[in-house]
Design a protein around this motif. Structure first.
Motif, mmCIF file in Angstrom:
data_model
loop_
_atom_site.group_PDB
_atom_site.id
_atom_site.type_symbol
_atom_site.label_atom_id
_atom_site.label_comp_id
_atom_site.label_asym_id
_atom_site.label_seq_id
_atom_site.Cartn_x
_atom_site.Cartn_y
_atom_site.Cartn_z
ATOM 1 N N ILE A 144 -16.970 8.918 25.331
ATOM 2 C CA ILE A 144 -15.713 8.329 25.820
ATOM 3 C C ILE A 144 -15.184 7.325 24.800
ATOM 4 C CG2 ILE A 144 -14.672 6.939 27.654
ATOM 5 C CD1 ILE A 144 -16.741 8.112 29.560
ATOM 6 N N TRP A 145 -16.074 6.456 24.323
ATOM 7 C CA TRP A 145 -15.728 5.488 23.288
ATOM 8 C C TRP A 145 -16.544 5.822 22.041
ATOM 9 C CZ3 TRP A 145 -11.546 2.933 24.550
ATOM 10 C CH2 TRP A 145 -11.296 2.643 25.895
ATOM 11 N N ALA A 146 -15.957 6.540 21.126
ATOM 12 C CA ALA A 146 -16.668 6.981 19.920
ATOM 13 C C ALA A 146 -16.671 5.870 18.871
ATOM 14 C CB ALA A 146 -16.002 8.228 19.355
ATOM 15 N N PRO A 147 -17.778 5.740 18.117
ATOM 16 C CA PRO A 147 -17.790 4.777 17.002
ATOM 17 C C PRO A 147 -16.735 5.147 15.958
ATOM 18 C CG PRO A 147 -20.022 5.531 17.522
ATOM 19 C CD PRO A 147 -19.078 6.401 18.290
ATOM 20 N N GLU A 148 -16.276 4.158 15.226
ATOM 21 C CA GLU A 148 -15.244 4.386 14.208
ATOM 22 C C GLU A 148 -15.885 4.820 12.895
ATOM 23 O OE1 GLU A 148 -12.964 0.846 13.910
ATOM 24 O OE2 GLU A 148 -12.137 1.001 15.950
ATOM 25 N N VAL A 149 -15.056 5.281 11.987
ATOM 26 C CA VAL A 149 -15.545 5.748 10.682
ATOM 27 C C VAL A 149 -16.240 4.609 9.942
ATOM 28 C CG1 VAL A 149 -14.862 6.734 8.465
ATOM 29 C CG2 VAL A 149 -13.720 7.462 10.563
ATOM 30 N N ASN A 150 -15.663 3.418 10.018
ATOM 31 C CA ASN A 150 -16.260 2.271 9.321
ATOM 32 C C ASN A 150 -17.644 1.931 9.864
ATOM 33 O OD1 ASN A 150 -14.007 1.986 7.695
ATOM 34 N ND2 ASN A 150 -12.983 0.567 9.093
ATOM 35 N N ARG A 160 -14.901 5.460 3.171
ATOM 36 C CA ARG A 160 -14.222 6.058 4.321
ATOM 37 C C ARG A 160 -13.636 7.431 3.981
ATOM 38 N NH1 ARG A 160 -11.235 4.564 8.970
ATOM 39 N NH2 ARG A 160 -9.308 5.722 9.182
ATOM 40 N N GLU A 161 -13.006 7.545 2.809
ATOM 41 C CA GLU A 161 -12.347 8.790 2.428
ATOM 42 C C GLU A 161 -13.368 9.919 2.281
ATOM 43 O OE1 GLU A 161 -9.773 5.540 1.969
ATOM 44 O OE2 GLU A 161 -11.764 5.863 1.075
ATOM 45 N N GLN A 162 -14.562 9.626 1.832
ATOM 46 C CA GLN A 162 -15.592 10.649 1.695
ATOM 47 C C GLN A 162 -16.040 11.178 3.065
ATOM 48 O OE1 GLN A 162 -18.171 8.149 -0.953
ATOM 49 N NE2 GLN A 162 -18.390 10.049 -2.133
ATOM 50 N N VAL A 163 -16.167 10.269 4.029
ATOM 51 C CA VAL A 163 -16.570 10.680 5.382
ATOM 52 C C VAL A 163 -15.514 11.581 5.998
ATOM 53 C CG1 VAL A 163 -17.152 9.871 7.693
ATOM 54 C CG2 VAL A 163 -17.928 8.576 5.703
ATOM 55 N N ILE A 172 -23.857 11.835 8.842
ATOM 56 C CA ILE A 172 -22.978 10.880 9.541
ATOM 57 C C ILE A 172 -21.646 11.539 9.903
ATOM 58 C CG2 ILE A 172 -24.050 8.854 8.531
ATOM 59 C CD1 ILE A 172 -21.754 8.684 6.541
ATOM 60 N N SER A 173 -21.182 12.480 9.092
ATOM 61 C CA SER A 173 -19.937 13.182 9.423
ATOM 62 C C SER A 173 -20.133 14.091 10.630
ATOM 63 C CB SER A 173 -19.456 13.996 8.221
ATOM 64 O OG SER A 173 -19.230 13.165 7.103
#
Length: 415
Positions: free
Chosen positions: A245-251, A263-266, A233-234
């Protein structure tokens, strides 16, 4: 008194204007034919048109009635000139002679061979390029000449550069260096990433870059089994930031992984991957070659295109294919296997050979592997690629019968 004072002033202004017109007319010797026409009229004892303009200026001093008479007389002269035949003096013989001289100079230039042309011809002869039938190689970029985004002037040089640099981002055998991960686990991860890519509706470039980032990172750092999905996923997060153009967020990635990580691990893994790869993300993946080679596969349609991508993604799912074959060969083999599946004639054209740089014999082993994967896709437990290309919007190419001519028993020896 006021009215009588203004009349001479107007006459003086008009006289100045007319004098300027006459002066401009004398300086405007633009066309030689007009000059010939004026000189010819003067030689015949007839008054030039410019004398009529001077007459108008003189008439302005005498009053309005005189101006009217002069203007009427001037119109009669112009009407008479319209009906007369104007003879343009030009030398046809000189023109013809100049044309002949230009032709002789042009032909003499064609016969002269420069040092650059001689060296280029010798270089082509040494490389065997002069033996290629030029007529059989079709111009695949002709329709895009007017499209600035297609960069038709540089596209061949761009792909030459891709082939020269593809080994820098190529993945070599690393699975033995991973004590806690094997080839099957890698395939499971790639199958899941293809599903995630499809759910997020991402660009195809993102998927190919994600796979490359995962493989390159695993070849540099030992990863535990629990962190393998986190690496996946990272890597996709990095690829999205690079391609989308519109990237998904970490969450979004935390949620799609069923909150297996925070989130901090990613973010920490993202930083670790970029440090190991030294931020080297601009690499020629199999996708850039697939786009070019599909274009060279004439004729090509949606069915052909979808089948090529289906076979290529099946190949990228399997660790041995990624290790054995470089991206350009994998892409060329996918095109060859697709043409064999659809019974295209010829199976491999001079145009494809020219743009891919591979012959039919060079692609045979890789193409057989891809067809083998195609034949077992419906029975495999990892069905992400199969489901993706079984839908009508992908022309259901996964349901096609594999190319029987490329099926062989020795392909299974690699697994």
């Amino acid at each position: 008194m006021a009215s009588t004072a203004t009349v001479p002033q107007e006459e003086n202004n008009e006289e100045v204007k007319q004098k300027n017109v006459i002066a401009d007319g004398r300086n405007r010797r633009v066309l030689q034919d007009i000059g010939n026409f004026v000189n010819e009229r003067a030689a015949q004892g007839k008054k030039p048109i410019t004398e009529g303009v001077a007459a108008v200026a003189q008439a302005l001093k005498r009053g309005g009635g005189a101006v009217t008479k002069v203007v009427v007389a001037q119109r009669k002269v112009v009407d008479k000139l319209k009906h007369e035949t104007v003879i343009v003096i030009s030398s046809d013989e000189k023109t013809e002679k100049s044309r002949n001289v230009a032709r002789r100079e042009e032909s003499s230039r064609k016969e002269v061979r420069t040092l650059t042309s001689i060296l280029s011809a010798q270089s082509k002869a040494v490389c065997g390029l002069t033996n290629k039938p030029k007529d059989s190689i079709e111009d695949i970029d002709g329709a895009d000449v007017g499209n600035e985004l297609a960069v038709t002037e540089y596209v061949d040089d761009i792909y030459k550069f891709y082939k020269l640099t593809e080994d820098e981002g190529r993945v070599h055998d690393y699975i033995d260096l991973q004590p806690d991960i094997n080839a099957k686990m890698r395939s499971i991860l790639m199958d899941w990433l293809i599903e995630v890519h499809r759910k997020f509706d991402l660009m195809p470039e993102t998927l190919y870059l994600t796979m490359n980032i995962v493989d390159r990172f695993l070849s540099m750092k030992v990863v535990s089994r629990k962190e393998l999905q986190l690496v996946g996923i990272s890597a996709m997060l990095i690829a999205c930031k690079y391609e989308e153009i519109w990237a998904p967020e970490v969450n979004d990635f935390v949620f799609i992984s069923d909150n297996a990580y925070v989130r901090e691990q990613v973010l920490a893994m993202e930083k670790a991957i970029l440090d190991k790869l030294e931020w080297y993300l601009t690499i020629p993946t199999a996708y850039v070659f697939l786009v070019r080679y599909i274009k060279a596969s004439i004729p090509s349609d949606d069915k052909m295109e979808d089948l090529v991508f289906f076979l290529a993604e099946l190949g990228l799912m399997q660790y041995p294919t990624v290790v054995l074959y470089c991206p350009s060969m994998l892409a060329a083999a996918a095109v060859y296997a697709a043409r064999c599946t659809l019974d295209k004639s010829p199976l491999w054209s001079e145009t494809l050979k020219h743009h891919t740089g591979y012959s039919e014999d060079q692609l045979l082993n890789c193409a057989k592997l891809l067809v083998k994967f195609h034949s077992t896709a419906s029975e495999s437990k990892l069905k992400a690629v199969y489901r993706k290309f079984s839908t009508p919007d992908r022309c259901a190419v996964a349901l096609l019968s594999p190319a029987k001519s490329l099926l062989s028993n020795h392909c299974g020896e690699l697994f």
